[in-house]
Design a protein around this motif. Structure first.
Motif, PDB file in Angstrom:
ATOM      1  N   MET A  77       0.836  -1.100  -0.063  1.00 30.19           N
ATOM      2  CA  MET A  77       0.042   0.076  -0.051  1.00 30.19           C
ATOM      3  C   MET A  77       0.822   1.173   0.058  1.00 30.19           C
ATOM      4  O   MET A  77       1.970   1.242   0.752  1.00 30.19           O
ATOM      5  CB  MET A  77      -0.893  -0.233   1.343  1.00 30.19           C
ATOM      6  CG  MET A  77      -1.803   1.206   1.458  1.00 30.19           C
ATOM      7  SD  MET A  77      -3.634   0.936   1.022  1.00 30.19           S
ATOM      8  CE  MET A  77      -3.960  -0.093   0.045  1.00 30.19           C
ATOM      9  N   GLU A  78       0.669   2.145  -0.771  1.00 32.58           N
ATOM     10  CA  GLU A  78       1.401   3.490  -0.972  1.00 32.58           C
ATOM     11  C   GLU A  78       1.405   4.018   0.455  1.00 32.58           C
ATOM     12  O   GLU A  78       0.121   4.122   1.293  1.00 32.58           O
ATOM     13  CB  GLU A  78       0.965   4.227  -2.059  1.00 32.58           C
ATOM     14  CG  GLU A  78      -0.797   4.784  -1.836  1.00 32.58           C
ATOM     15  CD  GLU A  78      -1.102   5.466  -3.100  1.00 32.58           C
ATOM     16  OE1 GLU A  78      -0.972   6.623  -3.330  1.00 32.58           O
ATOM     17  OE2 GLU A  78      -1.444   4.696  -3.880  1.00 32.58           O
ATOM     18  N   ASN A  79       2.276   4.980   0.740  1.00 36.19           N
ATOM     19  CA  ASN A  79       2.421   5.352   1.973  1.00 36.19           C
ATOM     20  C   ASN A  79       2.301   7.193   1.969  1.00 36.19           C
ATOM     21  O   ASN A  79       2.842   7.712   3.033  1.00 36.19           O
ATOM     22  CB  ASN A  79       3.827   5.236   2.887  1.00 36.19           C
ATOM     23  CG  ASN A  79       3.747   3.605   3.209  1.00 36.19           C
ATOM     24  OD1 ASN A  79       2.697   3.253   3.513  1.00 36.19           O
ATOM     25  ND2 ASN A  79       4.921   3.187   3.090  1.00 36.19           N
ATOM     26  N   ASN A  80       1.503   7.807   1.131  1.00 32.16           N
ATOM     27  CA  ASN A  80       1.387   9.105   1.042  1.00 32.16           C
ATOM     28  C   ASN A  80       0.188   9.602   1.256  1.00 32.16           C
ATOM     29  O   ASN A  80      -0.092  10.473   0.612  1.00 32.16           O
ATOM     30  CB  ASN A  80       1.900   9.535  -0.650  1.00 32.16           C
ATOM     31  CG  ASN A  80       1.133   8.974  -1.619  1.00 32.16           C
ATOM     32  OD1 ASN A  80       0.365   8.166  -1.403  1.00 32.16           O
ATOM     33  ND2 ASN A  80       1.541   9.379  -2.899  1.00 32.16           N
ATOM     34  N   PHE A 140      -3.472   9.536   4.493  1.00 26.88           N
ATOM     35  CA  PHE A 140      -3.752   9.089   5.496  1.00 26.88           C
ATOM     36  C   PHE A 140      -5.286   8.978   5.704  1.00 26.88           C
ATOM     37  O   PHE A 140      -5.734   9.432   4.709  1.00 26.88           O
ATOM     38  CB  PHE A 140      -3.304   9.913   6.932  1.00 26.88           C
ATOM     39  CG  PHE A 140      -3.735  11.388   6.935  1.00 26.88           C
ATOM     40  CD1 PHE A 140      -5.002  11.791   7.528  1.00 26.88           C
ATOM     41  CD2 PHE A 140      -2.751  12.336   6.260  1.00 26.88           C
ATOM     42  CE1 PHE A 140      -5.322  12.922   7.440  1.00 26.88           C
ATOM     43  CE2 PHE A 140      -3.195  13.519   6.259  1.00 26.88           C
ATOM     44  CZ  PHE A 140      -4.510  13.888   6.763  1.00 26.88           C
ATOM     45  N   GLY A 141      -5.848   8.164   6.468  1.00 25.91           N
ATOM     46  CA  GLY A 141      -7.258   8.069   6.422  1.00 25.91           C
ATOM     47  C   GLY A 141      -7.470   6.503   6.352  1.00 25.91           C
ATOM     48  O   GLY A 141      -6.923   5.829   6.319  1.00 25.91           O
ATOM     49  N   ALA A 142      -9.089   6.279   5.740  1.00 29.63           N
ATOM     50  CA  ALA A 142      -9.420   4.825   5.653  1.00 29.63           C
ATOM     51  C   ALA A 142      -9.243   4.471   3.986  1.00 29.63           C
ATOM     52  O   ALA A 142      -9.689   5.370   3.107  1.00 29.63           O
ATOM     53  CB  ALA A 142     -10.669   4.600   5.913  1.00 29.63           C
ATOM     54  N   ARG A 143      -8.822   3.386   3.679  1.00 25.70           N
ATOM     55  CA  ARG A 143      -8.664   2.887   2.202  1.00 25.70           C
ATOM     56  C   ARG A 143      -9.190   1.407   2.092  1.00 25.70           C
ATOM     57  O   ARG A 143      -8.837   0.845   3.109  1.00 25.70           O
ATOM     58  CB  ARG A 143      -7.259   3.293   1.626  1.00 25.70           C
ATOM     59  CG  ARG A 143      -7.035   4.499   1.350  1.00 25.70           C
ATOM     60  CD  ARG A 143      -6.233   4.671   0.087  1.00 25.70           C
ATOM     61  NE  ARG A 143      -6.128   6.181  -0.263  1.00 25.70           N
ATOM     62  CZ  ARG A 143      -5.134   6.699  -1.173  1.00 25.70           C
ATOM     63  NH1 ARG A 143      -4.486   5.681  -1.658  1.00 25.70           N
ATOM     64  NH2 ARG A 143      -4.931   7.746  -1.332  1.00 25.70           N
ATOM     65  N   VAL A 144      -9.941   1.257   0.982  1.00 24.83           N
ATOM     66  CA  VAL A 144     -10.066  -0.347   0.708  1.00 24.83           C
ATOM     67  C   VAL A 144      -9.008  -0.934  -0.062  1.00 24.83           C
ATOM     68  O   VAL A 144      -8.487  -0.108  -0.861  1.00 24.83           O
ATOM     69  CB  VAL A 144     -11.449  -0.454   0.118  1.00 24.83           C
ATOM     70  CG1 VAL A 144     -11.609   0.096  -1.187  1.00 24.83           C
ATOM     71  CG2 VAL A 144     -11.866  -2.100   0.098  1.00 24.83           C
ATOM     72  N   THR A 145      -8.557  -2.092   0.255  1.00 28.63           N
ATOM     73  CA  THR A 145      -7.525  -2.671  -0.769  1.00 28.63           C
ATOM     74  C   THR A 145      -8.151  -3.519  -1.777  1.00 28.63           C
ATOM     75  O   THR A 145      -9.422  -3.713  -1.797  1.00 28.63           O
ATOM     76  CB  THR A 145      -6.566  -3.386   0.175  1.00 28.63           C
ATOM     77  OG1 THR A 145      -7.349  -4.722   0.816  1.00 28.63           O
ATOM     78  CG2 THR A 145      -5.902  -2.826   1.641  1.00 28.63           C
ATOM     79  N   GLY A 146      -7.351  -3.947  -2.525  1.00 28.09           N
ATOM     80  CA  GLY A 146      -7.675  -4.670  -3.856  1.00 28.09           C
ATOM     81  C   GLY A 146      -8.366  -6.088  -3.458  1.00 28.09           C
ATOM     82  O   GLY A 146      -9.463  -6.618  -3.809  1.00 28.09           O
ATOM     83  N   ASP A 147      -8.186  -6.453  -2.337  1.00 30.05           N
ATOM     84  CA  ASP A 147      -8.782  -7.832  -1.382  1.00 30.05           C
ATOM     85  C   ASP A 147      -9.862  -7.678  -0.813  1.00 30.05           C
ATOM     86  O   ASP A 147     -10.127  -8.521   0.024  1.00 30.05           O
ATOM     87  CB  ASP A 147      -7.657  -8.744  -1.290  1.00 30.05           C
ATOM     88  CG  ASP A 147      -6.887  -8.017   0.238  1.00 30.05           C
ATOM     89  OD1 ASP A 147      -7.154  -6.696   0.266  1.00 30.05           O
ATOM     90  OD2 ASP A 147      -6.051  -8.710   0.647  1.00 30.05           O
TER      91      ASP A 147
END
Length: 62
Positions: A1-4, A6-13
């Motif tokens: 996961m990219e590190n640039n 902050f907050g919430a994100r859904v991953t591909g899985d």
């Protein structure tokens, strides 16, 4: 996961990845109210960020 970001994100899985910037704390936690067990400790990472990846947390989950 990219590190640039902050907050919430859904991953591909389908997992949700939470990342916050809190450089002056040693421990950070997140509470997902619909999950049992209370607060979940976030892992500290570089430059004052804390993060956690949670499976089974869908959009709209509190």
């Amino acid at each position: 996961m990219e590190n640039n970001y902050f907050g919430a994100r859904v991953t591909g899985d389908g997992e949700f990845y939470f990342r916050i910037f809190a450089p002056h704390v040693q421990q950070a936690e997140i509470v997902i109210e619909s999950k049992s067990g209370g607060a979940l400790e976030m892992a500290p990472s570089a430059l004052g960020f804390h993060e956690i990846s949670l499976p089974g947390v869908g959009a709209g989950t509190l």
